[in-house]
Write an enzyme that holds these catalytic residues in place. Sequence first.
Site, PDB file in Angstrom:
ATOM      1  N   THR A  86       0.946  -1.174  -0.032  1.00 15.02           N
ATOM      2  CA  THR A  86       0.023   0.184   0.141  1.00 15.02           C
ATOM      3  C   THR A  86       0.822   1.305   0.093  1.00 15.02           C
ATOM      4  OG1 THR A  86      -1.669  -1.325   1.221  1.00 15.02           O
ATOM      5  CG2 THR A  86      -1.756   1.041   1.074  1.00 15.02           C
ATOM      6  N   LEU A 128      -6.724  -8.222   1.073  1.00 17.61           N
ATOM      7  CA  LEU A 128      -7.053  -9.555   1.914  1.00 17.61           C
ATOM      8  C   LEU A 128      -7.199  -8.769   3.415  1.00 17.61           C
ATOM      9  CD1 LEU A 128      -4.182  -9.991   3.855  1.00 17.61           C
ATOM     10  CD2 LEU A 128      -3.261 -10.967   1.683  1.00 17.61           C
ATOM     11  N   CYS A 140      -3.404  -1.726   9.085  1.00 12.46           N
ATOM     12  CA  CYS A 140      -3.710  -1.202   7.751  1.00 12.46           C
ATOM     13  C   CYS A 140      -4.520   0.067   8.047  1.00 12.46           C
ATOM     14  CB  CYS A 140      -4.267  -2.386   7.001  1.00 12.46           C
ATOM     15  SG  CYS A 140      -3.243  -3.716   6.647  1.00 12.46           S
ATOM     16  N   GLY A 179      -8.276  -0.987  14.590  1.00  8.91           N
ATOM     17  CA  GLY A 179      -6.693  -1.092  14.950  1.00  8.91           C
ATOM     18  C   GLY A 179      -5.990  -1.905  13.683  1.00  8.91           C
ATOM     19  N   GLU A 228      -3.572  -5.292  -2.790  1.00  5.90           N
ATOM     20  CA  GLU A 228      -3.995  -6.360  -2.297  1.00  5.90           C
ATOM     21  C   GLU A 228      -5.086  -5.953  -1.339  1.00  5.90           C
ATOM     22  OE1 GLU A 228      -3.269  -9.736  -2.515  1.00  5.90           O
ATOM     23  OE2 GLU A 228      -4.975  -9.669  -1.505  1.00  5.90           O
ATOM     24  N   LYS A 286      -2.917   3.293   9.699  1.00  6.95           N
ATOM     25  CA  LYS A 286      -1.834   4.052   9.115  1.00  6.95           C
ATOM     26  C   LYS A 286      -2.231   4.428   7.717  1.00  6.95           C
ATOM     27  CE  LYS A 286       0.195   0.562   6.454  1.00  6.95           C
ATOM     28  NZ  LYS A 286       0.421   0.575   5.208  1.00  6.95           N
ATOM     29  N   ALA A 342     -20.291  -1.515  16.199  1.00  2.00           N
ATOM     30  CA  ALA A 342     -19.836  -0.347  17.402  1.00  2.00           C
ATOM     31  C   ALA A 342     -19.173  -1.060  18.294  1.00  2.00           C
ATOM     32  CB  ALA A 342     -20.891   0.594  17.745  1.00  2.00           C
TER      33      ALA A 342
HETATM   34  C1  UGA Z   1      -8.289  -4.407   6.194  1.00  2.00           C
HETATM   35  C2  UGA Z   1      -9.025  -4.275   5.046  1.00  2.00           C
HETATM   36  O1  UGA Z   1     -10.432  -4.591   5.529  1.00  2.00           O
HETATM   37  C3  UGA Z   1      -8.892  -4.991   4.033  1.00  2.00           C
HETATM   38  O2  UGA Z   1      -9.747  -5.043   2.895  1.00  2.00           O
HETATM   39  C4  UGA Z   1      -7.244  -4.702   3.431  1.00  2.00           C
HETATM   40  O3  UGA Z   1      -6.760  -5.359   2.587  1.00  2.00           O
HETATM   41  C5  UGA Z   1      -6.248  -4.418   4.580  1.00  2.00           C
HETATM   42  O4  UGA Z   1      -6.826  -3.707   5.801  1.00  2.00           O
HETATM   43  C6  UGA Z   1      -4.977  -4.126   4.261  1.00  2.00           C
HETATM   44  O5  UGA Z   1      -4.861  -2.932   3.908  1.00  2.00           O
HETATM   45  O6  UGA Z   1      -4.119  -4.802   4.042  1.00  2.00           O
HETATM   46  P1  UGA Z   1      -7.560  -5.989   8.317  1.00  2.00           P
HETATM   47  O7  UGA Z   1      -6.589  -4.932   8.666  1.00  2.00           O
HETATM   48  O8  UGA Z   1      -7.276  -7.388   8.188  1.00  2.00           O
HETATM   49  O9  UGA Z   1      -8.051  -5.327   6.874  1.00  2.00           O
HETATM   50  O10 UGA Z   1      -8.962  -5.834   9.396  1.00  2.00           O
HETATM   51  P2  UGA Z   1     -10.393  -5.517   9.013  1.00  2.00           P
HETATM   52  O11 UGA Z   1     -11.098  -6.700   9.105  1.00  2.00           O
HETATM   53  O12 UGA Z   1     -10.654  -4.354   8.115  1.00  2.00           O
HETATM   54  O13 UGA Z   1     -10.559  -4.909  10.618  1.00  2.00           O
HETATM   55  C7  UGA Z   1      -9.968  -3.826  11.076  1.00  2.00           C
HETATM   56  C8  UGA Z   1     -10.313  -3.052  12.329  1.00  2.00           C
HETATM   57  O14 UGA Z   1     -11.606  -2.665  12.279  1.00  2.00           O
HETATM   58  C9  UGA Z   1     -10.335  -4.434  13.368  1.00  2.00           C
HETATM   59  O15 UGA Z   1      -9.578  -3.837  14.435  1.00  2.00           O
HETATM   60  C10 UGA Z   1     -11.716  -4.663  13.609  1.00  2.00           C
HETATM   61  O16 UGA Z   1     -11.780  -5.034  14.857  1.00  2.00           O
HETATM   62  C11 UGA Z   1     -12.220  -3.077  13.523  1.00  2.00           C
HETATM   63  N1  UGA Z   1     -13.773  -3.335  13.109  1.00  2.00           N
HETATM   64  C12 UGA Z   1     -14.070  -3.888  11.799  1.00  2.00           C
HETATM   65  C13 UGA Z   1     -14.804  -2.531  13.710  1.00  2.00           C
HETATM   66  O17 UGA Z   1     -14.314  -2.219  14.728  1.00  2.00           O
HETATM   67  N2  UGA Z   1     -15.997  -2.751  13.335  1.00  2.00           N
HETATM   68  C14 UGA Z   1     -16.387  -3.301  12.236  1.00  2.00           C
HETATM   69  O18 UGA Z   1     -17.599  -3.317  11.954  1.00  2.00           O
HETATM   70  C15 UGA Z   1     -15.556  -4.007  11.546  1.00  2.00           C
END
Ligand code: UGA
Length: 441
Positions: free
Chosen positions: A121, A148, A268, A265, A146, A271, A260
């Site tokens: 990224t 994922l 990804c 965190g 990507e 930052k 909520a």
């Molecule tokens: C995120 C994106 O979802 C991916 O599509 C992306 O590829 C990735 O970053 C990246 O840039 O590499 P990820 O960091 O694995 O993926 O995590 P997420 O599933 O997006 O969750 C991020 C945070 O949001 C977690 O702390 C999760 O607990 C929080 N979250 C998620 C919430 O507080 N509420 C929600 O409804 C969903």
Amino acid sequence: MRISVIGCGYLGAVHAAAMASLGHEVVGIDVDERKVEALRAGRAPFFEPGLPELLLEAGAGGGLTFGTDIAEVAGARVHFVCVGTPQMAGEFRADLSYVDASVTSLVPYLRPGDVVVGKSTVPVGTAERLAAQLAPTGATLVWNPEFLREGFAVEDTLHPDRFVYGLPTDAEGVATPAGEAAKALLDEVYATPLSDGTPLVVTDYATAQLVKVAANSFLATKISFINAMAELCETAGGDVTQLADAIGYDARIGRKFLNAGLGFGGGCLPKDIRAFMARAGELGVDQALTFLREIDSINGRRRERMVELAREVCGGSFVGKRIAVLGATFKPNSDDVRDSPALAVADMLEKAGAHVVVTDPQGIENARAVRPNLEYEADVLEAVRDADVVLLGTEWTQYRELDPAQLAGAVRGLHVLDGRNVLDPVRWREAGWTYRALGRP
Ligand code: UGA
């Protein structure tokens, strides 16, 4: 096809194994010898469901090797750059030194017609700069972000929602002949998922780089939106989970990413929105993204609010209070504690005077490395023993399924704080607990 993957972290290790499972001959390169050792032995250097199986399967076929010496990329026709772009210390900008070092180290091994594929990224403009650096080699750069998610990385890599190819374009915005040739080669690499019907968006470098940060900014915005509604619910007396269900039935809004709680965190979302703001500032369009500053602030405020709630439950002071924090990772099914809301709250509670015991199914080792001041306990029943307050910070299935009656026998105070809005308040209250959560009465 022989391909190389530079960087074997959460992105690269999964990508390398997944590409090998598609039948390619893959060499993964990383500077971290311990990581490479583990991967060579078929062990995943981090927790990611499905990765150990994929490594063993692909490794057994002989199509997947790992090394620390960049010379091992020689002979590969496609090179994937999968290194990290962390936030610069004390700044919002992304640190591009790993991307730059990877591309520079590849240069001596590139032949005309080879393809370098950027997956990291990066701030928009990076691909254009790297393409100019690669020009003398005759290799072509494609920007292929990507998407994922940790915890679903294998599935997301083998069955992505979409592919995006950013190709070199001429003055009219049409892909150059070299760009078309690079596209054909990448189509070959992704032949299986493409034939499964995975949508493909072919575009220019700028759009491809922007797609990635736009997607993550949108996701962060959705989460902070619902968390802002939680702030309102807390004051007005509403229930944010019902509010999310109700607005989520509108297909234009959708229920996903409207959970909520302690907020987002990980390595990804936080930052990426900051780097995006920094890049907009450099481009002189900072106003376009000032709303992301608010998204970031709302997110940070949730952690502070949880500490306040804990203080309230503790009767105004943390002195002599024992708090069990369930979860250290930034989300379930991961051992990643980077910018973890659960761990940040645990740390804030400890600094405010509480005795904090943290438990997590996978993240204790990583958590201890960054927060050695906290106490860790692998067993959840031990972690909650004599606790005055139990705080759920990460929604691991095993915590969602805890039996409140059983837990009641171990703790000192029957107070549960649900930082992810995943426990059933009725069940916990029936077992004698006071149940408090963010955005709920
Ligand atoms: C995120 C994106 O979802 C991916 O599509 C992306 O590829 C990735 O970053 C990246 O840039 O590499 P990820 O960091 O694995 O993926 O995590 P997420 O599933 O997006 O969750 C991020 C945070 O949001 C977690 O702390 C999760 O607990 C929080 N979250 C998620 C919430 O507080 N509420 C929600 O409804 C969903």
